[in-house]
Design a protein around this motif. Structure first.
Motif, PDB file in Angstrom:
ATOM      1  N   ALA A  36      -2.755  -1.406   2.345  1.00 25.74           N
ATOM      2  CA  ALA A  36      -1.722  -0.551   2.934  1.00 25.74           C
ATOM      3  C   ALA A  36      -0.391  -1.295   2.951  1.00 25.74           C
ATOM      4  O   ALA A  36      -0.331  -2.463   3.322  1.00 25.74           O
ATOM      5  CB  ALA A  36      -2.121  -0.136   4.337  1.00 25.74           C
ATOM      6  N   ALA A  40       0.846   4.889   7.822  1.00 30.02           N
ATOM      7  CA  ALA A  40       0.844   6.250   7.272  1.00 30.02           C
ATOM      8  C   ALA A  40       1.209   7.259   8.352  1.00 30.02           C
ATOM      9  O   ALA A  40       0.937   7.052   9.537  1.00 30.02           O
ATOM     10  CB  ALA A  40      -0.524   6.573   6.699  1.00 30.02           C
ATOM     11  N   PRO A  44      -5.811   8.672   6.443  1.00 37.43           N
ATOM     12  CA  PRO A  44      -6.223   8.982   5.078  1.00 37.43           C
ATOM     13  C   PRO A  44      -7.417   9.937   5.076  1.00 37.43           C
ATOM     14  O   PRO A  44      -8.137  10.065   6.077  1.00 37.43           O
ATOM     15  CB  PRO A  44      -6.613   7.614   4.508  1.00 37.43           C
ATOM     16  CG  PRO A  44      -7.035   6.822   5.707  1.00 37.43           C
ATOM     17  CD  PRO A  44      -6.134   7.289   6.826  1.00 37.43           C
ATOM     18  N   GLY A  62      -1.551   6.901   2.797  1.00 37.98           N
ATOM     19  CA  GLY A  62      -0.219   6.364   3.034  1.00 37.98           C
ATOM     20  C   GLY A  62       0.194   5.409   1.935  1.00 37.98           C
ATOM     21  O   GLY A  62      -0.541   5.212   0.959  1.00 37.98           O
ATOM     22  N   GLN A  64       0.465   2.541  -0.513  1.00 37.83           N
ATOM     23  CA  GLN A  64      -0.629   1.641  -0.867  1.00 37.83           C
ATOM     24  C   GLN A  64      -0.258   0.766  -2.066  1.00 37.83           C
ATOM     25  O   GLN A  64       0.523   1.166  -2.935  1.00 37.83           O
ATOM     26  CB  GLN A  64      -1.885   2.435  -1.256  1.00 37.83           C
ATOM     27  CG  GLN A  64      -2.510   3.262  -0.172  1.00 37.83           C
ATOM     28  CD  GLN A  64      -3.270   2.445   0.829  1.00 37.83           C
ATOM     29  OE1 GLN A  64      -3.883   1.427   0.488  1.00 37.83           O
ATOM     30  NE2 GLN A  64      -3.250   2.879   2.098  1.00 37.83           N
ATOM     31  N   GLU A 123       3.487   7.453   0.155  1.00 36.28           N
ATOM     32  CA  GLU A 123       2.488   8.357   0.732  1.00 36.28           C
ATOM     33  C   GLU A 123       2.224   9.459  -0.285  1.00 36.28           C
ATOM     34  O   GLU A 123       3.152   9.977  -0.916  1.00 36.28           O
ATOM     35  CB  GLU A 123       3.008   8.935   2.040  1.00 36.28           C
ATOM     36  CG  GLU A 123       1.961   9.686   2.816  1.00 36.28           C
ATOM     37  CD  GLU A 123       2.283   9.763   4.301  1.00 36.28           C
ATOM     38  OE1 GLU A 123       1.587  10.514   4.993  1.00 36.28           O
ATOM     39  OE2 GLU A 123       3.213   9.068   4.750  1.00 36.28           O
TER      40      GLU A 123
END
Length: 344
Positions: A36, A40, A44, A62, A64, A123
């Motif tokens: 990550a 986020a 997820p 989110g 990544q 995201e």
């Protein structure tokens, strides 16, 4: 399989929100190492459908970082699938097989898991088809070694296939297991129709398809005489025709070399073949010079053959998660399906 199409899901509410990101990471761990990059806006989510010949992954996440480096490739060499991806929203900057491209909502892209992958996304909301290499070889040979955009940005072809992916998202929950094969075949046929053009369609080698030639190549990788000349004799076609057929794959010589290197990689990194000398394996696939083989292998995989063997011996098992929970069971199903697809 009876009833509905098999699916496994990891969704908000199944576990506490603080546990969800790690489980989500585990669900994709057979494909990528994920990290990550920022908090986020929402937890997820991932849902995976098993269509027999392929998988569909529907996921939201989110920002990544996705990584599949040389060490990762060595540990997961049995899962070298290709992925067709549609970013419903968000963007992802990808380096895959030496190609640098951006995934976004205006196109469909392919990521080749037989090559290293480095990517950073915003995201995003994505739909991904997981296609085993053997399936592509038989049905979509023009895509075997493709990395990057499949169509022109904003093109009608891109929109048609994007709409198909969205329709799968909307209907698979209500589809019967008996329909899975027809859905998979229809998806392959549409992708083939939209990507099969120019040289591949226009220059068949006297009725012989590129698929047949690729299958012949894979069946004869150990033959040191396998080259463009032998293929022209076998399939009674000119060099010009053969070269036009293989142009989308980077050339016939390059395709043969890549397939031989991947066969060596799998054999070298397989624990069951650890007793065999590395160069004996290279000889099995037509390489006659140890130094030349080592140089080609390192250039292609970013590691030496010996490093591939050492790392292959550390291939991870299914994630060690608590038994009995719905979320944990779903994660293990996703791993099992990916590995099973590799062996299908």
């Amino acid at each position: 399989m009876s009833g509905s199409i098999p699916s496994a899901a990891l969704l908000p509410g199944m576990v506490p929100d603080e546990a969800l990101p790690e489980l989500w990471r585990q669900s994709l761990a057979i494909y990528y190492d994920t990290q990550a990059l920022a908090p986020a806006a929402a937890p997820p989510a991932i849902r995976q459908y098993h269509l027999g010949q392929m998988l569909l992954i529907d996921t939201r996440f989110g920002p990544q970082r996705f990584s599949r480096d040389a060490a990762w490739l060595a540990r997961h060499g049995d899962v070298d699938h290709c992925t067709v991806q549609f970013f419903v929203s968000g963007r992802n900057r990808v380096v895959n097989g030496g190609n640098d491209f951006v995934q976004h909502p205006d196109n469909i892209t392919m990521v080749n898991l037989g090559r290293e992958v480095q990517a950073e996304s915003t995201e995003a909301d994505t739909l991904t088809l997981i296609l085993p290499r053997e399936l592509l070889q038989g049905e979509l040979p023009q895509l075997l070694d493709r990395c990057g955009a499949l169509f022109e940005d904003h093109s009608a072809s891109a929109r048609v296939f994007a709409n198909h992916m969205l329709s799968l998202r909307q209907t698979l929950d209500r589809a019967a297991a008996a329909e899975a094969d027809a859905i998979a075949q229809g998806t392959l046929a549409l992708l083939d129709a939209l990507t099969r053009h120019r040289d591949i369609a226009a220059t068949p080698a006297k009725g012989t398809t590129l698929t047949t030639i690729c299958r012949h190549i894979d069946a004869h990788l150990s033959d040191p005489a396998l080259d463009a000349e032998s293929l022209c004799r076998q399939f009674r076609c000119s060099r010009a025709t053969l070269y036009r057929l293989f142009q989308p794959l980077g050339g016939v010589r390059e395709h043969i070399q890549r397939r031989r290197l991947m066969a060596c990689f799998r054999a070298i990194s397989a624990p069951a073949r650890a007793h065999r000398r590395i160069f004996d394996i290279a000889l099995d696939y037509g390489f006659s010079s140890p130094s030349h083989f080592s140089s080609l292998f390192r250039a292609h995989f970013g590691m030496t053959p010996r490093e591939a063997r050492e790392r292959g011996g550390n291939r991870p098992a299914l994630p060690a998660l608590a038994k009995g929970g719905t979320a944990e069971t779903a994660v293990q199903a996703m791993w099992t399906w990916a590995r099973g697809l590799a062996g299908s």
